[in-house]
Design an enzyme around this catalytic site. Structure first.
Site, PDB file in Angstrom:
ATOM      1  N   ASP B 194       1.790   0.192  14.356  1.00 57.38           N
ATOM      2  CA  ASP B 194       1.761  -0.500  13.135  1.00 57.38           C
ATOM      3  C   ASP B 194       2.183  -2.090  13.251  1.00 57.38           C
ATOM      4  O   ASP B 194       1.611  -2.899  12.601  1.00 57.38           O
ATOM      5  CB  ASP B 194       2.545   0.298  12.119  1.00 57.38           C
ATOM      6  CG  ASP B 194       2.424  -0.461  10.606  1.00 57.38           C
ATOM      7  OD1 ASP B 194       1.401  -0.245   9.838  1.00 57.38           O
ATOM      8  OD2 ASP B 194       3.521  -1.243  10.376  1.00 57.38           O
ATOM      9  N   LYS B 198       0.254  -5.799  12.875  1.00 52.21           N
ATOM     10  CA  LYS B 198       0.721  -6.741  12.041  1.00 52.21           C
ATOM     11  C   LYS B 198       0.874  -8.162  12.639  1.00 52.21           C
ATOM     12  O   LYS B 198       0.495  -9.130  12.411  1.00 52.21           O
ATOM     13  CB  LYS B 198       1.968  -6.255  11.200  1.00 52.21           C
ATOM     14  CG  LYS B 198       1.497  -5.364  10.095  1.00 52.21           C
ATOM     15  CD  LYS B 198       2.994  -4.759   9.772  1.00 52.21           C
ATOM     16  CE  LYS B 198       2.672  -3.609   8.622  1.00 52.21           C
ATOM     17  NZ  LYS B 198       4.114  -2.710   8.294  1.00 52.21           N
ATOM     18  N   GLY B 296       6.720   0.251   0.346  1.00 53.07           N
ATOM     19  CA  GLY B 296       6.772   0.835  -0.924  1.00 53.07           C
ATOM     20  C   GLY B 296       5.556   0.118  -1.856  1.00 53.07           C
ATOM     21  O   GLY B 296       5.287  -0.757  -1.739  1.00 53.07           O
TER      22      GLY B 296
END
Lengths: 400, 400
Positions: B194, B198, B296
């Site tokens: 991940d 990015k 989130g």
């Protein structure tokens, strides 16, 4: 998108002007010529040939081949004169002059609209931190609760030296000036004016209100004493000069500049020396923090270069929050908890402190912690310079 | 500038999709309708009426009244299918799918050009931190030396719990998943994939190179042990998973993802739990730091909203660094100092460590600190999962 080739007329060749020159010379991908530099002092030795300079502003303002004016002089009135003349002649402008932008904000926004030109001023607040661009572009639709931070490199340098090295206030200030972090008049820095002008510019882009700086309460660090530093250290705090702007309700904001206690678990605690830092709090993104150098020729020069580059792509601020018009009111009816160090009871009385939670008295000094209304502080603003007191925002949330 | 009224077709209604819905509903200044939501699972209970949903992607893709597709699903292949179909039909797209963007980067850039559409993906890297937009717009002409940071909320949450609360790795991971910070497959997070995706997206905007993620070495935290935590704590460090990209010379960059020791005076030290943080180092602006929530639904949703808003103003990435083409080469010939905790000498030998500065041996474990070439690590990448070792970048500068 095609980039316009820029022909720049530069006003001012001090710390930032020279910094910009360095940055521009080192930036390979970028095509911009400084055609001419206008300076005031005819006798000063310059590090580049005199053929680059002029002493007549009209040599730049009346030159139709110059499509961008970069204004980096100290004198805000003369800067306003230069900048508005350039805009009226259809030239785009980049400036770092916070006093000028803050005191003529609305007028400068209107002039951009009227003459279809772009005025960029990222370097005017937070120097190398791209805070204006981020507020304008990124927080566009965020429910921004508040913004606070460290926006003045000089006072932060002074406070850092006092806290970390136990240095005396005057010595620390002298060192800051020698390092080129201080403005030409240190009063602007140490009394909080500089931070306030920056705060007003930020407020325009954060909430779309162009507040007259006269309406905003500011208080600096010139009255700080070793007692205050000692108190802060004992409690595990540092004192930082922290401008604040935030919502008090749906359509109303408040703002002020005050020293503030910062505990060691907070981002701003480690923002030391000439660094600046900005904290935004928003409904969904929550807390965000930006930090970078807030003073110095190269850091400020790189922010100016960024505006110049944006200009070559046709960028202009759109004042999105102002267009949206969600926030329309400004208030000073706002309660703060403050630490007040004082000598005379009659001074203390003037503040009308409520809900006192701490009180200390010794032969040398006294302090009290209680709630004060911002309007009260504002009303005392002309007496404060003559009082033997020092005020620090404790930063604790107060029920309004 | 006039704003286009947006009619949105949304794919996916998981954590981020619902977060976006909340953010959009609370944002007053903003006019955008979610016309329809396409989801996969026909049996799942939804918190809004079923009339908002469809199970057929063509209901969105073939609806000419929908001018913006927002793609927030988990499956990268299906996402690519949806996104490219939408673009070919002339619809603008906002996505948060880092795997898809990183693995099809060049193609997605070309499609934007070919079909004159905009693809925005700020939420794909750093969630609420506006790092892509800043690299694209603000660092345009800065001489960017390097960028490093914390880009994965799950691993940062796990490492924080291990460091601060002495929690066990598996328990901490479970807690991160329960809090909704972990991706559907934890391997992506804990093995560093991940963070690598990015990093590749950031690299595209920082340096204009679209690197195949397969070419980039990544290493995660799944092999971390209490020995490593104890070592770090004794030295005053925290271990953080830190992706890095930086220049090795004028036209060449290197990049990698590795755990790194962080001392307490560093910005990243206090970036804990699900927060992300990014540090840029540039020639003139010097060090800058951005921090905000990295995971989130609401934090990511607010980044997606920011892209949607930018879309309404006609914003598109211009890939300025790619257009400039200053950086053209990628290398793994780069020396790093690492801490290698290991059990068997034959494992250690494989790393070919040079200039050993520390060596420790006990019955339970051994470690050594020395210089390794990144190319060596890359060549070992398929063996590493089976070795009883843990690697941490010490972060010390190494003479290349």
């Amino acid at each position: 998108m095609t980039r316009e080739k820029l022909r720049i007329g530069l006003f001012g060749y001090g710390c930032v002007g020279q910094g910009l020159h360095d940055v521009l010379n080192s930036s390979r991908g970028f095509k911009a010529d400084i055609v001419r530099i206008c300076v005031k002092d005819k006798t000063k030795k310059r590090r580049i040939p005199m053929s680059n300079f002029t002493f007549d502003k009209n040599d730049i303002l009346n030159d139709p081949s110059i499509n961008l004016v970069v204004e980096l002089i100290d004198d805000a009135d003369e800067a306003f004169n230069i900048v508005t003349t350039a805009m009226k002649k259809g030239k785009n402008v980049v400036t770092a002059n916070k006093v000028m932008v803050a005191t003529h904000f609305r007028e400068l926004v209107d002039l951009q609209e009227k003459y279809k030109v772009s005025l960029l001023y990222e370097a005017s607040a937070g120097a190398s931190i791209p805070i204006i661009r981020n507020l304008e572009e990124y927080y566009d639709n965020e429910l921004l609760h508040s913004l606070r931070g460290i926006l003045n490199g000089t006072t932060n340098y002074v406070l850092t030296k006092m806290h970390n090295e136990g240095m005396d206030y005057n010595l620390a200030l002298k060192e800051a000036q020698e390092k080129g972090f201080a403005e030409s008049d240190p009063t602007l820095d140490v009394e909080g004016w500089d931070a306030k002008y920056k705060l007003c510019i930020i407020t325009g882009h954060a909430y779309g209100l162009f507040i007259d700086p006269e309406e905003v309460f500011h208080y600096g660090i010139s009255k700080i004493s070793t007692f205050d530093i000692r108190y802060a250290r004992e409690k595990g705090f540092k004192i930082k000069l922290v401008p604040f702007v935030g919502k008090t309700n749906e359509n109303t904001i408040t703002s002020f500049v005050l020293p503030r206690f910062i505990s060691s678990d907070k981002y701003l605690y480690n923002v030391d020396n000439e660094y600046n830092g900005v904290i935004t709090e928003a409904a969904f993104a929550d807390k965000q923090f930006f930090s970078g150098k807030g003073a110095g020729g190269h850091a400020t020069g790189s922010a100016v270069l960024s505006d110049i580059s944006a200009n070559s792509y046709g960028y202009k601020y759109e004042y999105k929050k102002y267009q949206q018009g969600t926030v329309s009111e400004y208030t000073r009816n706002f309660k703060l908890e403050v630490y007040l160090r004082y000598r005379n009871e009659k001074d203390r009385k003037l503040f009308g402190l409520k809900d006192v939670s701490e009180y200390f008295s010794s032969k040398l000094y006294k302090y009290v912690i209680g709630i004060v209304n911002l309007e009260n502080l504002y009303n005392l603003r002309e007496q404060l310079p003559d009082m033997d007191v020092f005020i620090v925002n404790t930063g604790r949330k107060v029920k309004q």
